[in-house]
Design a protein around this motif. Structure first.
Motif, PDB file in Angstrom:
ATOM      1  N   LEU A 171      41.162  39.137  53.429  1.00  0.00           N
ATOM      2  CA  LEU A 171      42.516  39.427  53.900  1.00  0.00           C
ATOM      3  C   LEU A 171      43.552  39.256  52.791  1.00  0.00           C
ATOM      4  CD1 LEU A 171      42.363  37.636  57.382  1.00  0.00           C
ATOM      5  CD2 LEU A 171      42.064  40.072  56.882  1.00  0.00           C
ATOM      6  N   ASP A 172      43.110  38.793  51.638  1.00  0.00           N
ATOM      7  CA  ASP A 172      44.020  38.554  50.511  1.00  0.00           C
ATOM      8  C   ASP A 172      43.730  39.570  49.410  1.00  0.00           C
ATOM      9  OD1 ASP A 172      45.562  37.616  48.417  1.00  0.00           O
ATOM     10  OD2 ASP A 172      45.108  35.499  48.811  1.00  0.00           O
ATOM     11  N   GLU A 177      38.051  42.774  45.064  1.00  0.00           N
ATOM     12  CA  GLU A 177      37.740  43.505  43.838  1.00  0.00           C
ATOM     13  C   GLU A 177      38.593  44.749  43.673  1.00  0.00           C
ATOM     14  OE1 GLU A 177      33.778  45.239  41.512  1.00  0.00           O
ATOM     15  OE2 GLU A 177      33.609  44.400  43.526  1.00  0.00           O
ATOM     16  N   ASP A 178      38.890  45.438  44.768  1.00  0.00           N
ATOM     17  CA  ASP A 178      39.675  46.676  44.679  1.00  0.00           C
ATOM     18  C   ASP A 178      41.158  46.467  44.955  1.00  0.00           C
ATOM     19  OD1 ASP A 178      39.658  46.181  47.364  1.00  0.00           O
ATOM     20  OD2 ASP A 178      38.716  48.077  47.947  1.00  0.00           O
ATOM     21  N   GLY A 179      41.575  45.217  45.160  1.00  0.00           N
ATOM     22  CA  GLY A 179      42.983  44.925  45.398  1.00  0.00           C
ATOM     23  C   GLY A 179      43.481  45.356  46.756  1.00  0.00           C
ATOM     24  N   LYS A 180      42.558  45.524  47.714  1.00  0.00           N
ATOM     25  CA  LYS A 180      42.938  45.925  49.070  1.00  0.00           C
ATOM     26  C   LYS A 180      42.404  44.922  50.089  1.00  0.00           C
ATOM     27  CE  LYS A 180      42.792  50.881  47.971  1.00  0.00           C
ATOM     28  NZ  LYS A 180      42.159  52.188  48.315  1.00  0.00           N
TER      29      LYS A 180
END
Length: 209
Positions: A171-172, A177-180
């Protein structure tokens, strides 16, 4: 296989003392790979070292301590939506379960569901892995974890074990790894039924020495 439920808290001195002389789910891998005597030696070693240790709790251990109650409540909420469970379903914690048929068999499930007669009906095993293990174990449960769930199911005569994987780090977006954010990956629940091949292997290993 009948059993006794000991009510002291997991992590207490009483809990470690009983674990010294019992092969539990985490030691079942050693039992099948290296035999009963080695497994008992490992059980004694791990419990004794844990009782002696007075340093800070590791980051991984603290993560498990903090997240396990949350994961147990999430499992309860999920099951409560099913028609086969009551709305006020309880998933209780237990100290240690000792099997009557063997003097060295026990386990500490992360949660138990009792039937109307007060017997353990179902159990859960909770893991709060990091990203990599969380994903790989969802695709295929690793051998150590599978043995642990099978051992605990066998020792408690449960109908099945709910294997719960919980990782709120998805959730953060700063951590993924993909920033989502990936809320769909936070919680995985797998229903694991007893496997007779494992049970027979456990029995054979216990009776060989």
């Amino acid at each position: 296989m009948s059993y006794k439920i000991l009510t002291f808290d997991q992590g207490s001195d009483e809990w470690f003392k009983i674990k010294k002389n019992h092969i539990s789910g985490t030691i079942s891998y050693d039992l099948l790979k290296n035999g009963k005597q080695y497994a008992l030696q490992q059980a004694y070693k791990h419990a004794t070292n844990s009782m002696k240790y007075s340093g800070p709790v590791s980051k991984a251990a603290k993560r498990g301590i903090d997240l396990e109650p949350v994961a147990r409540n999430l499992l309860r909420d999920k099951l409560s939506t099913l028609d086969s469970y009551p709305d006020d379903l309880k998933i209780d914690e237990v100290g240690f379960v000792v099997a009557d048929a063997y003097d060295c068999v026990g386990c500490s499930p992360d949660g138990v569901i009792y039937d109307k007669d007060g017997k353990i009906s179902e159990i859960c095993e909770i893991k709060c892995f990091g990203f990599k293990h969380h994903e790989s174990c969802h695709e295929k449960i690793d051998e150590h974890t599978m043995m642990q769930t099978q051992w605990n199911t066998w020792a408690t005569e449960s109908k099945w074990c709910y294997f719960v994987q919980y990782n709120p780090d998805y959730l953060d977006e700063r951590l993924t790894e993909d920033g989502k954010r990936h809320p769909e990956k936070v919680l995985y629940i797998t229903k694991i039924k007893p496997n007779l091949k494992y049970q027979e292997a456990f029995k054979k290993a216990l009776e060989n020495e």
